[in-house]
Design a protein around this motif. Structure first.
Motif, PDB file in Angstrom:
ATOM      1  N   MET A   1       0.857  -0.983  -0.130  1.00 37.71           N
ATOM      2  CA  MET A   1      -0.058   0.039  -0.200  1.00 37.71           C
ATOM      3  C   MET A   1       0.670   1.142   0.139  1.00 37.71           C
ATOM      4  N   PRO A   2       0.887   2.133  -1.047  1.00 43.54           N
ATOM      5  CA  PRO A   2       1.743   3.416  -1.054  1.00 43.54           C
ATOM      6  C   PRO A   2       1.095   4.294  -0.032  1.00 43.54           C
ATOM      7  N   LYS A   3       1.956   5.013   0.408  1.00 44.30           N
ATOM      8  CA  LYS A   3       1.737   6.130   1.317  1.00 44.30           C
ATOM      9  C   LYS A   3       1.962   7.546   0.522  1.00 44.30           C
ATOM     10  N   ILE A   4       0.843   8.555   0.781  1.00 43.87           N
ATOM     11  CA  ILE A   4       1.032   9.716   0.056  1.00 43.87           C
ATOM     12  C   ILE A   4       1.074  10.753   0.904  1.00 43.87           C
ATOM     13  N   PRO A   5       2.168  11.601   0.836  1.00 38.35           N
ATOM     14  CA  PRO A   5       2.279  12.865   1.655  1.00 38.35           C
ATOM     15  C   PRO A   5       1.381  13.864   1.226  1.00 38.35           C
ATOM     16  N   ILE A   6       0.766  14.373   2.435  1.00 41.20           N
ATOM     17  CA  ILE A   6      -0.141  15.551   2.263  1.00 41.20           C
ATOM     18  C   ILE A   6       0.183  16.827   3.047  1.00 41.20           C
ATOM     19  N   ASN A   7       0.496  17.813   2.298  1.00 41.66           N
ATOM     20  CA  ASN A   7       1.003  19.063   2.741  1.00 41.66           C
ATOM     21  C   ASN A   7       0.159  20.100   1.971  1.00 41.66           C
ATOM     22  N   PRO A   8      -1.194  20.500   2.670  1.00 42.15           N
ATOM     23  CA  PRO A   8      -1.961  21.364   1.904  1.00 42.15           C
ATOM     24  C   PRO A   8      -1.417  22.731   1.856  1.00 42.15           C
ATOM     25  N   ALA A   9      -2.124  23.758   1.153  1.00 41.41           N
ATOM     26  CA  ALA A   9      -1.519  25.102   0.829  1.00 41.41           C
ATOM     27  C   ALA A   9      -2.066  25.664   2.356  1.00 41.41           C
ATOM     28  N   GLY A  10      -1.108  26.380   2.611  1.00 44.70           N
ATOM     29  CA  GLY A  10      -1.429  27.146   3.935  1.00 44.70           C
ATOM     30  C   GLY A  10      -0.421  26.594   5.214  1.00 44.70           C
ATOM     31  N   SER A  11      -0.121  25.605   4.936  1.00 43.69           N
ATOM     32  CA  SER A  11       0.584  24.684   5.917  1.00 43.69           C
ATOM     33  C   SER A  11       1.923  25.382   6.349  1.00 43.69           C
ATOM     34  N   ALA A  12       2.230  25.419   7.679  1.00 43.74           N
ATOM     35  CA  ALA A  12       3.474  26.233   8.386  1.00 43.74           C
ATOM     36  C   ALA A  12       4.597  25.438   7.476  1.00 43.74           C
ATOM     37  N   PRO A  13       5.773  26.318   7.576  1.00 42.76           N
ATOM     38  CA  PRO A  13       7.019  25.716   7.210  1.00 42.76           C
ATOM     39  C   PRO A  13       7.305  24.408   8.430  1.00 42.76           C
ATOM     40  N   PRO A  14       7.606  23.255   8.017  1.00 42.92           N
ATOM     41  CA  PRO A  14       8.056  22.451   8.976  1.00 42.92           C
ATOM     42  C   PRO A  14       9.387  22.760   9.806  1.00 42.92           C
ATOM     43  N   LEU A  15       9.385  22.260  11.098  1.00 44.43           N
ATOM     44  CA  LEU A  15      10.542  22.754  11.877  1.00 44.43           C
ATOM     45  C   LEU A  15      11.364  21.401  11.835  1.00 44.43           C
ATOM     46  N   ALA A  16      11.015  20.480  11.155  1.00 41.97           N
ATOM     47  CA  ALA A  16      11.903  19.307  11.028  1.00 41.97           C
ATOM     48  C   ALA A  16      11.341  18.463   9.838  1.00 41.97           C
ATOM     49  N   PRO A  17      12.166  17.372   9.249  1.00 43.35           N
ATOM     50  CA  PRO A  17      11.886  16.548   8.101  1.00 43.35           C
ATOM     51  C   PRO A  17      10.489  15.780   8.414  1.00 43.35           C
ATOM     52  N   TYR A  18       9.368  16.398   8.053  1.00 45.71           N
ATOM     53  CA  TYR A  18       7.994  15.795   8.021  1.00 45.71           C
ATOM     54  C   TYR A  18       6.977  16.231   7.314  1.00 45.71           C
ATOM     55  N   SER A  19       6.236  15.300   6.724  1.00 45.10           N
ATOM     56  CA  SER A  19       4.957  15.963   6.082  1.00 45.10           C
ATOM     57  C   SER A  19       3.993  16.337   7.183  1.00 45.10           C
ATOM     58  N   ALA A  20       3.104  17.136   6.614  1.00 47.19           N
ATOM     59  CA  ALA A  20       1.727  17.798   7.574  1.00 47.19           C
ATOM     60  C   ALA A  20       0.902  16.470   7.894  1.00 47.19           C
ATOM     61  N   GLY A  21       0.941  15.568   6.613  1.00 48.84           N
ATOM     62  CA  GLY A  21       0.047  14.283   6.889  1.00 48.84           C
ATOM     63  C   GLY A  21       0.569  13.328   5.828  1.00 48.84           C
TER      64      GLY A  21
ATOM     65  N   ARG B   1      -7.720  26.654  18.302  1.00 50.31           N
ATOM     66  CA  ARG B   1      -8.594  26.719  17.117  1.00 50.31           C
ATOM     67  C   ARG B   1      -7.670  26.776  15.914  1.00 50.31           C
ATOM     68  N   HIS B   2      -6.384  27.345  15.917  1.00 56.73           N
ATOM     69  CA  HIS B   2      -5.648  27.362  14.675  1.00 56.73           C
ATOM     70  C   HIS B   2      -5.088  25.811  14.441  1.00 56.73           C
ATOM     71  N   VAL B   3      -4.666  25.177  15.396  1.00 57.59           N
ATOM     72  CA  VAL B   3      -4.111  23.761  15.129  1.00 57.59           C
ATOM     73  C   VAL B   3      -5.329  23.082  14.861  1.00 57.59           C
ATOM     74  N   LEU B   4      -6.608  22.954  15.154  1.00 56.82           N
ATOM     75  CA  LEU B   4      -7.608  22.065  14.697  1.00 56.82           C
ATOM     76  C   LEU B   4      -7.984  22.510  13.290  1.00 56.82           C
ATOM     77  N   GLN B   5      -7.855  23.697  12.943  1.00 50.61           N
ATOM     78  CA  GLN B   5      -8.222  24.060  11.606  1.00 50.61           C
ATOM     79  C   GLN B   5      -7.059  23.584  10.627  1.00 50.61           C
ATOM     80  N   ARG B   6      -6.008  23.608  10.989  1.00 51.17           N
ATOM     81  CA  ARG B   6      -4.847  22.908  10.283  1.00 51.17           C
ATOM     82  C   ARG B   6      -4.787  21.401  10.145  1.00 51.17           C
ATOM     83  N   ILE B   7      -5.573  20.679  11.119  1.00 56.13           N
ATOM     84  CA  ILE B   7      -5.593  19.213  11.231  1.00 56.13           C
ATOM     85  C   ILE B   7      -6.745  19.258  10.254  1.00 56.13           C
ATOM     86  N   GLU B   8      -7.978  19.887  10.088  1.00 55.94           N
ATOM     87  CA  GLU B   8      -8.808  19.894   9.306  1.00 55.94           C
ATOM     88  C   GLU B   8      -8.647  19.951   8.001  1.00 55.94           C
TER      89      GLU B   8
END
Length: 127
Positions: free
Chosen positions: A1-21, A53-60
Motif C-alpha cells: 500500500m503506497p503512502k501519499i504525503p499531504i501538505n495542503p496550501a497554507g501549511s506552516a513551514p516544518p520545523l523538522a523533516p516531516y509531512s503535515a500528513g 483553534r488554529h491547530v484544529l483548523q490545520r488538522i482539518e
C-alpha cells in the motif's frame, strides 16, 4: 500500500523533516500540529483558545486534502504545556467534534518552543 504525503496550501513551514500528513490506504496520519502560521510566526501567543483553534483548523485542512472530514478523525493525541489550560482547550475542541467525538488522550508536555501552548496529532479513517 503506497503512502501519499499531504501538505495542503497554507501549511506552516516544518520545523523538522516531516509531512503535515500521510495517507496510507483509508488511514490519514496527521503530524503533531503546532500553532504556527504559514509565514512561520506563532499564532495566539499566550492564548490557548486561539492556538487550539488554529491547530484544529490545520488538522482539518490536512484531513480535507486527503478527502475526509473531521467526522473521520478516530484518535487525537493532545499535548498541553500547562494543564491549567485543559478546560479552555476543551471548549474549542468541542466546537470541532460536536457529535461523536474521537478517542483521545491529553498530557502535559514541554513543547518545541516556549510560546507553544498546545500540539495535537490525529489519525483519521476515511469512509
Amino acid at each position: 500500500m503506497p503512502k501519499i504525503p499531504i501538505n495542503p496550501a497554507g501549511s506552516a513551514p516544518p520545523l523538522a523533516p516531516y509531512s503535515a500528513g500521510v495517507r496510507a490506504g483509508n488511514a490519514v496520519y496527521v503530524s503533531g500540529v503546532l500553532p504556527i502560521a504559514a509565514d512561520g510566526q506563532t499564532v495566539g501567543i499566550g492564548d490557548v483558545r486561539a492556538q487550539t483553534r488554529h491547530v484544529l483548523q490545520r488538522i482539518e485542512a490536512v484531513i480535507k486534502a486527503a478527502g475526509g472530514t473531521m467526522a473521520d478523525v478516530a484518535m487525537n493525541s493532545i499535548f498541553l504545556k500547562d494543564l491549567n489550560d485543559y478546560q479552555a482547550m476543551n471548549e474549542v475542541y468541542a466546537e470541532f467534534f460536536p457529535g461523536d467525538p474521537p478517542a483521545r488522550f491529553c498530557i502535559r508536555a514541554d513543547l518545541v518552543k516556549s510560546e507553544f501552548l498546545v500540539e495535537i496529532a490525529s489519525v483519521a479513517h476515511l469512509t
